[in-house]
Design a protein around this motif. Structure first.
Motif, PDB file in Angstrom:
ATOM      1  N   GLU A 273      -3.636   8.843   1.884  1.00  0.00           N
ATOM      2  CA  GLU A 273      -4.715   9.818   2.135  1.00  0.00           C
ATOM      3  C   GLU A 273      -5.564   9.450   3.353  1.00  0.00           C
ATOM      4  O   GLU A 273      -6.586  10.078   3.614  1.00  0.00           O
ATOM      5  CB  GLU A 273      -5.632   9.919   0.903  1.00  0.00           C
ATOM      6  CG  GLU A 273      -5.028  10.705  -0.248  1.00  0.00           C
ATOM      7  CD  GLU A 273      -4.277   9.795  -1.202  1.00  0.00           C
ATOM      8  OE1 GLU A 273      -4.795   8.710  -1.510  1.00  0.00           O
ATOM      9  OE2 GLU A 273      -3.181  10.163  -1.640  1.00  0.00           O
ATOM     10  N   GLY A 274      -5.160   8.411   4.091  1.00  0.00           N
ATOM     11  CA  GLY A 274      -5.919   7.996   5.260  1.00  0.00           C
ATOM     12  C   GLY A 274      -7.118   7.116   4.932  1.00  0.00           C
ATOM     13  O   GLY A 274      -7.936   6.833   5.798  1.00  0.00           O
ATOM     14  N   GLU A 275      -7.220   6.682   3.676  1.00  0.00           N
ATOM     15  CA  GLU A 275      -8.295   5.784   3.260  1.00  0.00           C
ATOM     16  C   GLU A 275      -7.895   4.341   3.562  1.00  0.00           C
ATOM     17  O   GLU A 275      -6.706   4.039   3.687  1.00  0.00           O
ATOM     18  CB  GLU A 275      -8.563   5.944   1.751  1.00  0.00           C
ATOM     19  CG  GLU A 275      -9.068   7.319   1.362  1.00  0.00           C
ATOM     20  CD  GLU A 275     -10.448   7.616   1.927  1.00  0.00           C
ATOM     21  OE1 GLU A 275     -11.301   6.702   1.935  1.00  0.00           O
ATOM     22  OE2 GLU A 275     -10.663   8.753   2.381  1.00  0.00           O
TER      23      GLU A 275
ATOM     24  N   VAL B  27       0.843  -1.204   0.000  1.00  0.00           N
ATOM     25  CA  VAL B  27       0.000   0.000   0.000  1.00  0.00           C
ATOM     26  C   VAL B  27       0.878   1.254   0.000  1.00  0.00           C
ATOM     27  O   VAL B  27       0.604   2.211  -0.729  1.00  0.00           O
ATOM     28  CB  VAL B  27      -0.980  -0.013   1.199  1.00  0.00           C
ATOM     29  CG1 VAL B  27      -1.640   1.344   1.400  1.00  0.00           C
ATOM     30  CG2 VAL B  27      -2.044  -1.096   1.008  1.00  0.00           C
ATOM     31  N   SER B  28       1.943   1.248   0.786  1.00  0.00           N
ATOM     32  CA  SER B  28       2.825   2.421   0.857  1.00  0.00           C
ATOM     33  C   SER B  28       3.528   2.693  -0.473  1.00  0.00           C
ATOM     34  O   SER B  28       3.997   3.793  -0.714  1.00  0.00           O
ATOM     35  CB  SER B  28       3.856   2.263   1.972  1.00  0.00           C
ATOM     36  OG  SER B  28       4.849   1.323   1.609  1.00  0.00           O
TER      37      SER B  28
END
Length: 167
Positions: A149-151, A110-111
């Motif tokens: 984005e914190g999603e 994800v990163s």
């Protein structure tokens, strides 16, 4: 872990997936054979004289993170980025190596802007409570992964249950 390695071994028999890059990340390499070596990128995550993680998720995660710090997954990460498609991760939820590594692997992907799609093999209802506790911890930790984005970082996954008496 072992479950993911066994699934990768099954995939080898399918001609439909010849062009797919396959990786097996496991703390026990006794299931590796000549067919696997020629087709699968095998990354052992062994940290000491013990064989495997003993269903200890923290140990599984620590082994993964140690090898990540050593750069053992750099090529795999690069291939995942270049694939420009979701990465399927198969793991048992009940054990230690796969369920402990899965979260760290998903976070790393994800990163890097890669979409991981975990396929999780859960214990059956008659399996010991420890297997179910590992499963609960895995799902909680996967739900906590976020993108830049914190999603939610894990947008979808599949769950299968082991048949009775298969563990």
């Amino acid at each position: 872990g072992n479950t993911g390695s066994m699934i990768v071994k099954s995939v080898l028999s399918s001609s439909l997936l010849k062009d797919v890059s396959l990786y097996a990340i496991d703390s026990v390499t006794s299931s590796v054979d000549l067919e696997m070596i020629n087709r699968v990128n095998i990354i052992p995550i062994i940290s000491d004289e013990k064989s495997g993680s003993g269903r200890n998720r923290e140990r599984g995660r620590a082994m993964y993170e140690y090898h990540e710090e050593q750069g053992d997954f750099a090529e795999m990460y690069e291939n995942a980025i270049n694939a420009k498609s979701p990465v399927i991760i198969v793991t048992s939820a009940a054990g230690g190596t796969g369920s402990g590594s899965c979260v760290a692997l998903c976070k790393a992907l994800v990163s890097r802007g890669v979409t991981p799609v975990p396929i999780i093999i859960c214990p059956n209802p008659s399996d010991p409570d420890a297997f179910h506790l590992n499963t609960n911890d895995l799902f909680i930790e996967l739900s906590e992964i976020e993108d830049d984005e914190g999603e939610p970082g894990i947008k979808s996954y599949s769950v299968f249950q082991n048949p009775k008496d298969s563990a």
